[in-house]
Motif scaffolding. Sequence first.
Motif, mmCIF file in Angstrom:
data_model
loop_
_atom_site.group_PDB
_atom_site.id
_atom_site.type_symbol
_atom_site.label_atom_id
_atom_site.label_comp_id
_atom_site.label_asym_id
_atom_site.label_seq_id
_atom_site.Cartn_x
_atom_site.Cartn_y
_atom_site.Cartn_z
ATOM 1 N N ALA A 32 0.716 -1.155 -0.134
ATOM 2 C CA ALA A 32 0.570 -0.556 -0.276
ATOM 3 C C ALA A 32 0.605 1.265 0.262
ATOM 4 N N ALA A 33 1.588 1.128 0.790
ATOM 5 C CA ALA A 33 2.769 2.198 0.731
ATOM 6 C C ALA A 33 3.856 2.625 -0.806
ATOM 7 N N LEU A 34 3.792 1.427 -1.244
ATOM 8 C CA LEU A 34 4.536 1.612 -2.553
ATOM 9 C C LEU A 34 3.128 2.519 -3.488
ATOM 10 N N ARG A 35 2.077 1.375 -3.615
ATOM 11 C CA ARG A 35 1.250 1.866 -4.330
ATOM 12 C C ARG A 35 0.734 3.488 -4.096
ATOM 13 N N ALA A 36 0.698 4.197 -2.447
ATOM 14 C CA ALA A 36 0.418 5.658 -2.431
ATOM 15 C C ALA A 36 1.748 6.350 -3.002
ATOM 16 N N GLY A 37 2.670 5.870 -3.560
ATOM 17 C CA GLY A 37 3.680 6.546 -4.482
ATOM 18 C C GLY A 37 5.353 6.806 -3.499
ATOM 19 N N ALA A 38 5.052 5.789 -2.891
ATOM 20 C CA ALA A 38 6.226 6.114 -1.464
ATOM 21 C C ALA A 38 7.869 5.538 -2.827
ATOM 22 N N GLY A 39 9.100 6.456 -2.422
ATOM 23 C CA GLY A 39 9.379 5.170 -3.648
ATOM 24 C C GLY A 39 10.752 4.239 -3.111
ATOM 25 N N LYS A 40 10.566 4.164 -1.681
ATOM 26 C CA LYS A 40 11.613 3.142 -0.862
ATOM 27 C C LYS A 40 10.630 2.478 -0.088
ATOM 28 N N VAL A 41 10.931 1.280 0.217
ATOM 29 C CA VAL A 41 10.316 0.489 1.488
ATOM 30 C C VAL A 41 10.982 -0.350 1.834
ATOM 31 N N ARG A 42 10.571 -1.031 2.605
ATOM 32 C CA ARG A 42 11.454 -1.490 4.056
ATOM 33 C C ARG A 42 10.386 -2.201 5.162
ATOM 34 N N VAL A 43 10.977 -4.066 5.296
ATOM 35 C CA VAL A 43 9.696 -4.336 6.465
ATOM 36 C C VAL A 43 10.907 -5.840 7.109
ATOM 37 N N ALA A 44 10.425 -5.014 8.355
ATOM 38 C CA ALA A 44 11.180 -5.449 9.576
ATOM 39 C C ALA A 44 10.209 -6.511 9.893
ATOM 40 N N THR A 45 10.426 -7.742 10.028
ATOM 41 C CA THR A 45 9.490 -8.469 10.650
ATOM 42 C C THR A 45 10.939 -9.961 11.208
ATOM 43 N N ILE A 46 10.081 -10.912 11.807
ATOM 44 C CA ILE A 46 10.314 -11.314 12.251
ATOM 45 C C ILE A 46 11.285 -12.774 11.005
ATOM 46 N N ALA A 47 12.111 -13.443 11.749
ATOM 47 C CA ALA A 47 13.213 -14.164 10.419
ATOM 48 C C ALA A 47 12.785 -15.164 9.997
ATOM 49 N N SER A 48 11.734 -15.820 10.680
ATOM 50 C CA SER A 48 10.916 -17.227 10.059
ATOM 51 C C SER A 48 10.317 -16.798 8.649
ATOM 52 N N CYS A 49 9.481 -15.531 9.335
ATOM 53 C CA CYS A 49 8.959 -14.923 7.594
ATOM 54 C C CYS A 49 9.133 -14.348 6.140
ATOM 55 N N ALA A 50 10.891 -13.862 6.948
ATOM 56 C CA ALA A 50 11.158 -12.925 5.709
ATOM 57 C C ALA A 50 11.555 -13.662 4.862
ATOM 58 N N ILE A 51 12.022 -14.270 4.384
ATOM 59 C CA ILE A 51 12.441 -15.210 2.687
ATOM 60 C C ILE A 51 11.367 -15.130 2.672
ATOM 61 N N GLY A 52 10.109 -16.066 2.431
ATOM 62 C CA GLY A 52 9.042 -15.681 2.031
ATOM 63 C C GLY A 52 8.111 -14.455 1.643
ATOM 64 N N LEU A 53 8.181 -13.254 2.404
ATOM 65 C CA LEU A 53 7.850 -11.821 2.340
ATOM 66 C C LEU A 53 8.186 -11.450 1.449
ATOM 67 N N GLY A 54 10.094 -11.748 1.416
ATOM 68 C CA GLY A 54 11.402 -10.707 0.122
ATOM 69 C C GLY A 54 10.222 -11.431 -1.453
ATOM 70 N N ILE A 55 10.346 -13.107 -1.142
ATOM 71 C CA ILE A 55 9.489 -13.463 -2.607
ATOM 72 C C ILE A 55 8.819 -13.239 -2.936
ATOM 73 N N ALA A 56 7.669 -12.299 -1.845
ATOM 74 C CA ALA A 56 5.987 -12.101 -2.458
ATOM 75 C C ALA A 56 6.450 -10.755 -3.295
#
Length: 297
Positions: free
Chosen positions: A52-76
């Motif tokens: 949603a942040a990207l769709r609203a026009g932000a140029g760069k987005v990072r997500v800090a989340t739990i390690a067990s979800c990080a790879i799947g989130l990065g692929i998605a």
Amino acid sequence: MAEAIIPLDSNWLRAHPLPVPAHNTDKNARGRVCVVGGSRMVPGGVALTAEAALRAGAGKVRVATIASCAIGLGIALPEVGILALDETSDGHVDISRVAPEHLPDHCDALVLGPAMWSKDAAADLIAALIVSHNDDANSPVYILDAAALGALPAFAETTGGRRHPLVLTPHAGELADLTGYSAEEIDADPCGVLREAVETFDAVVMLKGATSYVSAPGEGIYGFAGGGAGLATGGSGDVLAGIVAGLAARGAPPFEALLWAIWLHGEAGRRCAEQIGSIGYLSRELLVRIPGLMHAI
């Protein structure tokens, strides 16, 4: 006498246009957003906020989340940077095990709490990412959602007088956690309780509902009745928080970013209702409609 409600409509939107990036801008100048949250129970919620942040026009987005979800989130979300953090036994970010240099920084807007349910974990994040940081010219706009709202009352004495007021996005149950009022009391006087929350936390605050209300220090109360029942679905609030962050990162003042986000979110819901059905569409189906709506006014 009850306070008059100001309509959030196309007249207001046209009078308060969103910042438009220059044609030669880069992704950092477009605005940087960081999203901190997620849990094993709802591992994909932060994906909605980030997109949603990207769709609203932000140029760069990072997500800090739990390690067990990080790879799947990065692929998605290949457009998004991922910061994998240690986690607690119940599946939330364990900020106590994160070295200060590994905490998210260098962003224009930071969303704290989406897809989290542990108030204890959220309180630790508020202490580490908001309370302990200097409130200076480089401080981001903070948008608090979900568990972060329930944890905030313990920090009420630290929220006032900030360069950017906090942006709080509760529904009625979360507003009850923020203020101590019951759901019945909020239903009887939603604008009065909203006004009290604004004053207590010196923050920009909305109350999500069939009619959403929003106010800020020194501002009136705005109302928006668009969107429909279809928006009352899992992940809808995560999308709204991301829109606010994207607009704030682009340079919209926090109050205007929230008002625009409420309209964009509601109008996206209205279009989904027309094209898919009044209920049954998914929160992720709101996302693709946001860019076009920003240019519709």
